[in-house]
Design an enzyme around this catalytic site. Structure first.
Site, mmCIF file in Angstrom:
data_model
loop_
_atom_site.group_PDB
_atom_site.id
_atom_site.type_symbol
_atom_site.label_atom_id
_atom_site.label_comp_id
_atom_site.label_asym_id
_atom_site.label_seq_id
_atom_site.Cartn_x
_atom_site.Cartn_y
_atom_site.Cartn_z
ATOM 1 N N LYS A 45 30.019 -1.884 -28.776
ATOM 2 C CA LYS A 45 29.702 -2.980 -29.696
ATOM 3 C C LYS A 45 30.775 -4.062 -29.644
ATOM 4 O O LYS A 45 30.475 -5.254 -29.635
ATOM 5 C CB LYS A 45 29.564 -2.446 -31.126
ATOM 6 C CG LYS A 45 28.270 -1.756 -31.404
ATOM 7 C CD LYS A 45 27.114 -2.717 -31.397
ATOM 8 C CE LYS A 45 25.845 -2.054 -30.926
ATOM 9 N NZ LYS A 45 25.780 -1.600 -29.564
ATOM 10 N N ARG A 101 15.234 -12.404 -25.707
ATOM 11 C CA ARG A 101 15.017 -11.813 -24.383
ATOM 12 C C ARG A 101 15.730 -12.584 -23.282
ATOM 13 O O ARG A 101 15.870 -12.082 -22.158
ATOM 14 C CB ARG A 101 13.515 -11.758 -24.071
ATOM 15 C CG ARG A 101 12.725 -10.836 -24.947
ATOM 16 C CD ARG A 101 11.265 -10.862 -24.565
ATOM 17 N NE ARG A 101 11.065 -10.346 -23.225
ATOM 18 C CZ ARG A 101 10.553 -9.144 -22.957
ATOM 19 N NH1 ARG A 101 10.206 -8.344 -23.945
ATOM 20 N NH2 ARG A 101 10.381 -8.744 -21.727
ATOM 21 N N TRP A 104 16.921 -15.285 -18.600
ATOM 22 C CA TRP A 104 18.177 -14.563 -18.441
ATOM 23 C C TRP A 104 18.416 -14.493 -16.942
ATOM 24 O O TRP A 104 17.656 -13.857 -16.216
ATOM 25 C CB TRP A 104 18.090 -13.179 -19.067
ATOM 26 C CG TRP A 104 19.389 -12.427 -19.082
ATOM 27 C CD1 TRP A 104 20.360 -12.491 -20.027
ATOM 28 C CD2 TRP A 104 19.839 -11.481 -18.099
ATOM 29 N NE1 TRP A 104 21.397 -11.642 -19.704
ATOM 30 C CE2 TRP A 104 21.103 -11.015 -18.515
ATOM 31 C CE3 TRP A 104 19.316 -10.991 -16.909
ATOM 32 C CZ2 TRP A 104 21.834 -10.082 -17.797
ATOM 33 C CZ3 TRP A 104 20.050 -10.065 -16.187
ATOM 34 C CH2 TRP A 104 21.290 -9.618 -16.627
ATOM 35 N N LYS A 131 18.256 -8.667 -24.477
ATOM 36 C CA LYS A 131 17.833 -7.576 -25.342
ATOM 37 C C LYS A 131 17.024 -6.526 -24.598
ATOM 38 O O LYS A 131 17.274 -5.344 -24.705
ATOM 39 C CB LYS A 131 16.998 -8.148 -26.509
ATOM 40 C CG LYS A 131 16.602 -7.114 -27.545
ATOM 41 C CD LYS A 131 17.815 -6.563 -28.252
ATOM 42 C CE LYS A 131 17.462 -5.569 -29.330
ATOM 43 N NZ LYS A 131 18.659 -4.960 -29.918
ATOM 44 N N ASN A 169 8.908 -13.285 -14.976
ATOM 45 C CA ASN A 169 9.891 -12.280 -15.379
ATOM 46 C C ASN A 169 9.976 -11.236 -14.283
ATOM 47 O O ASN A 169 8.955 -10.884 -13.681
ATOM 48 C CB ASN A 169 9.474 -11.573 -16.667
ATOM 49 C CG ASN A 169 9.535 -12.465 -17.877
ATOM 50 O OD1 ASN A 169 10.031 -13.585 -17.811
ATOM 51 N ND2 ASN A 169 9.023 -11.972 -18.991
ATOM 52 N N GLY A 170 11.177 -10.689 -14.059
ATOM 53 C CA GLY A 170 11.329 -9.637 -13.062
ATOM 54 C C GLY A 170 12.121 -10.116 -11.866
ATOM 55 O O GLY A 170 12.824 -11.132 -11.909
ATOM 56 N N HIS A 225 45.073 12.708 -20.930
ATOM 57 C CA HIS A 225 44.835 12.781 -19.492
ATOM 58 C C HIS A 225 44.657 11.390 -18.872
ATOM 59 O O HIS A 225 43.996 11.269 -17.836
ATOM 60 C CB HIS A 225 43.612 13.645 -19.202
ATOM 61 C CG HIS A 225 43.784 15.069 -19.614
ATOM 62 N ND1 HIS A 225 44.647 15.936 -18.975
ATOM 63 C CD2 HIS A 225 43.227 15.776 -20.628
ATOM 64 C CE1 HIS A 225 44.608 17.113 -19.564
ATOM 65 N NE2 HIS A 225 43.754 17.043 -20.576
ATOM 66 N N CYS A 230 13.594 -11.758 -19.517
ATOM 67 C CA CYS A 230 13.162 -13.117 -19.812
ATOM 68 C C CYS A 230 11.899 -13.079 -20.660
ATOM 69 O O CYS A 230 11.279 -12.030 -20.822
ATOM 70 C CB CYS A 230 12.893 -13.881 -18.521
ATOM 71 S SG CYS A 230 14.268 -13.840 -17.344
ATOM 72 N N GLU A 236 30.503 -6.002 -26.377
ATOM 73 C CA GLU A 236 29.298 -6.810 -26.268
ATOM 74 C C GLU A 236 29.424 -8.157 -26.975
ATOM 75 O O GLU A 236 28.988 -9.182 -26.445
ATOM 76 C CB GLU A 236 28.102 -6.054 -26.862
ATOM 77 C CG GLU A 236 27.568 -4.943 -25.988
ATOM 78 C CD GLU A 236 26.402 -4.232 -26.643
ATOM 79 O OE1 GLU A 236 25.411 -3.960 -25.951
ATOM 80 O OE2 GLU A 236 26.476 -3.948 -27.857
ATOM 81 N N GLU A 274 30.124 4.180 -28.589
ATOM 82 C CA GLU A 274 29.274 3.127 -29.144
ATOM 83 C C GLU A 274 30.114 2.055 -29.838
ATOM 84 O O GLU A 274 29.824 0.858 -29.728
ATOM 85 C CB GLU A 274 28.270 3.734 -30.114
ATOM 86 C CG GLU A 274 27.374 2.740 -30.821
ATOM 87 C CD GLU A 274 26.447 1.965 -29.908
ATOM 88 O OE1 GLU A 274 25.847 0.977 -30.382
ATOM 89 O OE2 GLU A 274 26.333 2.311 -28.712
#
Length: 610
Positions: free
Chosen positions: A485, A27, A74, A605, A98-99, A504, A2, A488, A481
């Site tokens: 992407k 954020r 967030w 982020k 925040n937290g 497998h 946040c 996301e 990656e």
């Protein structure tokens, strides 16, 4: 996760708070709110959803005052609703946070038994009520806030206003970043430097259990028992001009196309272009790379994938065994500290909570720690024994692009430096590798020219329900990656797999509806990848191959359905270059599907909670 912004001064606080929240929206963007003090009272405006909703609300119900705090959220505790949005308040106390308050349930029960009625589902709401309780005991506002904080367990960054106290705001931190900005006749509070640089570059980076009383002309820092503390004032180098994405449609698109220039900037700080040498040792003077016999790389998400690529490079060039660890799991295994070991922690923000916790565990057991970060003022940068900086500049898009490729470049230079330090890499080979790295910005420009072709490919693939990404060697993490992407920002399920592992398990998923994206540079593993490609083709999979070559040749051989042709490059540069088509493919599919590319749902982020 946040964002916090605060101001006390002589200008109207509301425009400063809104501009600060705009710079912090990456954020957190589930909800936002501001509180402004004026005429002996504190008024709050909150709105769920994007910051625009709050801005529209304030146009209808304006706020004016010289003291204020703001927050963009967030969600961790409670759904992203207006009721759960910050700031939260009691009768006289207003708080942004925040937290995570880990003991909030027991505190909430205790306060409820005392008659407190809670309005939200958040952990944060216990904080203003704790301060309120201390005020009722007759404590001063400063002492009441300080005493209340001592009841809290967990991670927090706090901004606190108290009704009737118009010449003062309070702040505290533990485990979550918080910065004081020093102005002329005004002072600021923020969770990172970005919203402060339009107003000041003189900043104080608070440490755990610092408590701050902030006036218009003075800042007083104490510990939680009230003992004065001295913290240095630092000059921030953060670029203020990051909010403009013109002429690009999204920040992510802008940041993809910035990669040639930021990779060039990163190279400048790591190599001697005329001597063709890597200069890392002078940047990490407290770490003797020649004595490293084991290296553990600890990171999360995209940074973890960068570490996985680096393992191939370091073990090949320096012959040093490397372990790559998920930060959120690392310290709970209680791994031993091996003689000669070094920990490398990687984080774009330098504030990733899990990575910081792993770093502190490593330091506690006696490991040397090397940080690789993009933010010089970050916690990891301050607490590591040595730091290597990516020069990506602020990355606003939540899905990392330029931060990832600059991390790879830094790690490539570290691999070369380790090999030279322990004598495993010759001077001639170092020169060859540096020359290879120096070509990356120009080669990256050539890859980006394929943007239009990849956009057309995205139109063919956008309706797929799932994707399989394959790679081998150092391009196996690039497949991971690519899948990340796509997940996301497009919300399409995708898996990344080592191509040799396909038979497998994942081969059971392959049919004519499943695109199989194969990362296949023409290196010593190319023929192996071709065999895996044939296995997928035999099951009817739609093959999308990224490799050196020409579309006409590949289609004539009838091996692939779609090809993204790449130019020739070296083994060490291949992962850095081959990830770019995957970034573009994810971006264009997401745009076509109409998702929020820069602020995808449920993601933030800077992940500052465990």
């Amino acid at each position: 996760m946040c964002g916090i912004i605060g101001i006390i001064g002589e200008r109207n606080a509301t425009p400063v708070l809104l501009e600060g929240l705009r710079r912090l929206e990456y954020r957190g963007y589930d909800s936002a709110g501001v509180a402004v003090g004026h005429d002996g009272r504190i008024d709050i405006r909150r709105s769920e959803g994007k910051l625009l909703n709050l801005e529209n609300l304030i146009k209808l119900k304006p706020l004016t005052g010289y003291l204020g705090i703001g927050h963009t959220r967030w969600a961790t505790h409670g759904a992203p609703t207006e009721t759960n949005a910050h700031p939260h308040r009691s009768e006289r106390v207003v708080v942004v946070h925040n937290g995570i308050i880990e003991n909030y349930r027991s505190l909430r029960k205790e306060l409820s038994n005392e008659g407190v009625v809670f309005q939200s589902d958040t952990d944060t709401e216990v904080i203003p009520h704790l301060v309120e309780r201390e005020l009722r005991k007759g404590l001063s506002p400063q002492d009441a806030a300080r005493q209340a904080i001592r009841f809290l367990e967990g991670a927090f960054a706090l901004g606190i206003l108290i009704e009737g106290v118009e010449d003062r705001m309070f702040a505290a931190r533990r485990g979550s970043p918080l910065i004081i900005g020093l102005g002329e006749g005004e002072h600021f509070l923020a969770s990172d430097a970005q919203p402060l640089v339009p107003y000041t570059r003189r900043m104080i980076f608070l440490e755990d259990d610092d408590f701050v009383s902030i006036g218009r002309k003075e800042v007083e820092i104490t510990d939680l028992s009230g003992q004065p503390l001295a913290r240095p004032v630092k000059h921030s180098r953060v670029n203020a001009d990051t909010a403009d994405k013109w002429p690009y449609r999204h920040y992510m698109q802008k940041e993809i196309f910035e990669q040639p220039s930021v990779l060039g900037e990163t190279l400048k700080g790591l190599i001697h272009p005329y001597q063709r040498t890597v200069d890392v040792a002078t940047l990490v003077e407290r770490i003797d790379l020649s004595q490293i016999t084991f290296l553990s790389i600890v990171a999360c998400g995209t940074s973890l994938h960068a570490g996985m690529v680096a393992r191939y490079w370091i073990e090949k060039l320096a012959k040093i065994p490397v372990g790559v660890e998920i930060a959120s799991e690392y310290r709970y295994r209680e791994p031993p500290n091996l003689p000669g070991s070094m920990m490398v922690v990687i984080s774009q923000s330098g504030e990733t909570a899990d990575t910081i916790a792993a770093m502190r565990y490593g330091k506690q057991v006696g490991q040397k720690v090397l940080g690789i970060v993009n933010v010089p003022e970050s916690t990891i940068a301050r607490e590591s024994d040595g730091v290597l900086y990516t020069q990506a500049g602020p990355e606003i898009g939540v899905a990392s692009t330029k931060a990832f490729t600059t991390q790879l470049l830094v790690l490539a230079c570290l691999a070369i430096a380790c090999g030279r330090a322990n004598g495993r890499l010759s001077r001639e080979r170092e020169k060859e590798l540096v020359e290879e790295l120096m070509q990356i910005p120009a080669l990256m420009e050539q890859v980006l020219v394929r943007d239009r072709d990849i956009q057309l490919l995205a139109q063919k693939l956008m309706y797929a329900q799932g994707f399989l990404f394959l790679g081998r060697g150092s391009c196996y993490p690039i497949a991971l990656e690519g899948a990340l992407k796509l997940k996301e920002i497009s919300y399409i399920h995708a898996e990344g797999y080592a191509a040799g592992e396909m038979k497998h398990g994942p081969i059971a998923l392959i049919d004519e509806e499943l695109p199989v994206v194969v990362v296949a540079p023409q290196d010593h593993l190319f023929e192996k990848v071709v065999s895996n490609l044939e296995e997928a083709r035999a099951r009817g999979g739609r093959l999308v191959v990224i490799t050196q070559g020409h579309p006409e040749e590949q289609r004539h051989e009838d091996r692939v359905d779609d090809l993204i042709p790449m130019g020739p490059c070296g083994e060490m540069t291949a992962p850095i270059l081959y990830v770019v088509p995957l970034q573009l493919l994810a971006y264009h599919i997401a745009v076509l599907k109409g998702t929020d590319v820069d602020q995808p749902r449920n993601l933030a982020k800077s992940v500052t909670v465990e």
